[in-house]
Write a protein that holds these residues in place. Structure first.
Motif, PDB file in Angstrom:
ATOM      1  N   ALA A  66       0.822  -1.211   0.000  1.00  0.00           N
ATOM      2  CA  ALA A  66       0.000   0.000   0.000  1.00  0.00           C
ATOM      3  C   ALA A  66       0.855   1.261   0.000  1.00  0.00           C
ATOM      4  CB  ALA A  66      -0.927   0.004   1.218  1.00  0.00           C
ATOM      5  N   ALA A  67       2.037   1.207   0.651  1.00  0.00           N
ATOM      6  CA  ALA A  67       2.902   2.380   0.724  1.00  0.00           C
ATOM      7  C   ALA A  67       3.322   2.832  -0.672  1.00  0.00           C
ATOM      8  CB  ALA A  67       4.132   2.080   1.575  1.00  0.00           C
ATOM      9  N   ALA A  70       0.549   4.755  -1.948  1.00  0.00           N
ATOM     10  CA  ALA A  70       0.342   6.015  -1.242  1.00  0.00           C
ATOM     11  C   ALA A  70       1.117   7.152  -1.878  1.00  0.00           C
ATOM     12  CB  ALA A  70       0.743   5.862   0.225  1.00  0.00           C
ATOM     13  N   VAL A 496      -5.151   8.963  -6.701  1.00  0.00           N
ATOM     14  CA  VAL A 496      -5.747   8.929  -5.363  1.00  0.00           C
ATOM     15  C   VAL A 496      -6.737   7.765  -5.285  1.00  0.00           C
ATOM     16  CG1 VAL A 496      -7.222  10.135  -3.714  1.00  0.00           C
ATOM     17  CG2 VAL A 496      -5.397  11.376  -4.872  1.00  0.00           C
ATOM     18  N   TRP A 500      -4.778   5.210  -3.249  1.00  0.00           N
ATOM     19  CA  TRP A 500      -5.212   5.215  -1.849  1.00  0.00           C
ATOM     20  C   TRP A 500      -6.390   4.282  -1.619  1.00  0.00           C
ATOM     21  CZ3 TRP A 500      -4.825  11.130  -0.309  1.00  0.00           C
ATOM     22  CH2 TRP A 500      -3.478  11.501  -0.349  1.00  0.00           C
ATOM     23  N   PHE A 504      -4.763   0.608  -0.518  1.00  0.00           N
ATOM     24  CA  PHE A 504      -4.966   0.268   0.887  1.00  0.00           C
ATOM     25  C   PHE A 504      -6.083  -0.759   1.083  1.00  0.00           C
ATOM     26  CE2 PHE A 504      -2.501   4.117   1.413  1.00  0.00           C
ATOM     27  CZ  PHE A 504      -1.739   3.831   2.524  1.00  0.00           C
TER      28      PHE A 504
END
Length: 550
Positions: A66-67, A70, A496, A500, A504
């Motif tokens: 997920a990072a 991000a 995004v 994101w 995530f």
């Protein structure tokens, strides 16, 4: 004026095909780089987070996955602004070089066993580089193709960029599967996992060579010749009311759903099938490979349909199908993949008997916290085994796991260090495993008992829904914004949404399962974001198909 210039300088069919091929190949390579990490989450968790227990290390690996997502909006801002001021071609040459270099270096990293916490720290840095690069790649490639394509064929032309994600995932899963088969599981887990990362050096050289042969897009060239380039694309895209409104509509009308539908279908599904349902890792790779192979032509089909029927009805259909299918679909998939597990859970339910006030919310993507209470240990062991459970209040200080009335005591590890907690969980896990086996719970799914027709029918339904949403999306985004700020304005909502919301999704959904004890509770994350997009798309998104670019 830019739109008129584009029409006068539109390439021939052969020229457009060359543009699509070079752009799609480079984008597929970047997706390959990005996806091999997610596909190897289980092995990466053991290699770089060996200091943690199995459940915590998997959550940490998914968190690191997920990072990378991000930081994609950061890449969108940096390279979007660069692409609007200096050109599309230069921006995505930089992004592909950054992505390829970072991926190759991941294959060279030391492990936790040899370098301690330096290994995951370096992995985090390289993962951030990957995410930043991908943030600038997609928008550049989609815009470059769209600005060459005719207005009535833009959906079809840009759908090849969408299909590049499938080709990248096919390549990633194919290389992983081939390497696993040739080396065997033991060698692959020890060092063979590096091969897919190191191979990126060859793919990088091919992609750079292809892209250096391309010229700048006609729409950007026309804008530059007119002296009408934006000097401050960030301000124009996000400070002016009308442009900011379009950015918001793009995000809420379909990018929220894109992150939810696509990443639940192709990434969370892998975690669900392997970690929760118990299918062997190789079988999961083969199943997902089949899904991705089917998806590649579907992106192009739905992109073409959006030129005929419009972007809105095609994308909306995909969202609604996914929304309706989430819960019944995942229930059916679990029954088809591991009927023995579902039968055992129905006949012999599992209960955690504990004091609820001692239970933590086990959401730790960084993997730095230690959950050591008896309640935390019990929930972690069950979630890591893919076992649904309920919680009842203990009348004593002691905690236990009840497997059909057979109690497995769970000690409290609050006073222990990380190694002590890990050892305590391992010992308790062995006792729990014995109790589950005695109660008829299978250690893993029996491939011979899988209902393949039902399993693949549901998986292909989710695949079709994801493709209907994603296939026309590049064209829809490009058409919403003017040439002056197109790279910047469309890249941010896209990344995004995917970076994101989508990035995530696996870690958040798995954490929700660990918190609630319900195998299907993680689906509420995807359901909520998809529902937001369905409502917003119906009310606010206006059709753009067939309109000239401004």
């Amino acid at each position: 004026m830019a739109g008129e210039q584009q029409g006068r300088t539109a390439p021939t069919t052969t020229g457009l095909a060359r543009v699509i091929a070079a752009s799609s190949t480079g984008t597929a390579f970047e997706w390959y780089d990005f996806f091999i990490f997610g596909s190897l989450a289980q092995i990466i968790s053991k290699t770089f987070f060996a200091g943690l227990d199995a459940t915590a290390s998997l959550i940490a690996a998914l968190g690191l996955f997920a990072a990378g997502f991000a930081f994609r909006p950061l890449g969108a801002i940096l390279f979007g602004s660069l692409g609007d001021r200096m050109g599309r071609k230069g921006a995505f040459l930089i992004t592909i070089s950054l992505m390829g270099g970072a991926t190759f270096l991941i294959g060279c990293l030391p492990t936790y066993a040899t370098a301690g916490w330096i290994a995951p720290a370096l992995l985090i840095v390289l993962r951030i580089c990957q995410g930043t690069a991908l943030g600038g790649e997609y928008g550049g490639a989609a815009i470059y193709v769209a600005e060459h394509a005719p207005a009535d064929g833009r959906g079809l032309a840009t759908s090849w960029i969408q299909s590049s994600a499938a080709f990248g995932l096919i390549a990633a899963l194919g290389v992983i599967l081939l390497t696993r088969t040739l080396l065997g599981e033991e060698a692959f887990a020890a060092w063979g996992w590096r091969v897919p990362f190191l191979l990126s050096a060859v793919l990088l050289a091919i992609s750079i060579w292809l892209r250096t042969k391309l010229a700048e897009s006609p729409a950007f060239t026309a804008l530059k010749e007119e002296g009408n380039l934006s000097k401050a694309p960030l301000r124009e895209a996000f400070a002016e009311r009308e442009s900011l409104k379009q950015v918001g509509i793009a995000f809420f009308a379909f990018m929220c759903a894109q992150g939810a539908v696509w990443y639940s279908t192709f990434f969370y599904m892998q975690v669900f099938l392997e970690k929760m349902v118990g299918l062997p890792g190789r079988t999961v790779n083969e199943v997902v490979m089949a899904m991705v192979l089917v998806s590649a032509p579907l992106y192009i089909l739905f992109g073409w349909l959006s030129d005929k029927w419009g972007r809105k009805p095609v994308m909306l259909a995909g969202m609604i199908v996914a929304l309706v299918a989430y819960f019944p679909g995942y229930h059916a998939i679990a029954r088809a993949a591991n009927p023995a597990l579902i039968a055992a859970q129905a006949n012999t339910p599992v209960t955690v008997i504990t004091r609820p006030q001692t239970c933590s919310v086990q959401f730790d993507p960084a993997g730095t916290r230690h959950f050591a209470t008896a309640c935390d240990i019990a929930k972690s062991l069950l979630a890591g085994s893919g076992i649904s459970y309920s919680v009842t209040v203990s009348e004593r200080d002691a905690s236990a796991i009840s497997v059909g009335g057979n109690l497995v005591p769970v000690p409290d590890g609050s006073g222990l260090d990380a190694k002590g907690v890990k050892a305590l969980k391992a010992a308790t896990g062995e006792k729990l495993k014995a109790a589950l086996t005695a109660a008829g719970y299978p250690a893993s799914a029996d491939v011979g008992q899988v209902d393949w027709f039902t399993l693949m029918a549901w998986l292909l339904l989710f695949t079709a829904a994801a493709c209907a949403l994603y296939g026309p999306m590049a064209a829809a985004l490009v058409e919403m914004f003017p040439t002056r700020v197109r790279y910047t304005a469309m890249s941010l909502p896209y990344h995004v949404g995917t970076g994101w919301v989508g990035g995530f999704l696996p870690v958040t959904s798995f954490a929700i399962v660990a918190i609630t004890g319900n195998l299907y509770a993680g689906l509420w994350y995807a359901f909520a974001f998809t529902a937001i997009s369905v409502v917003t798309c119906l009310l606010l998104y206006k059709e753009t198909s067939g309109q000239p670019l401004t």
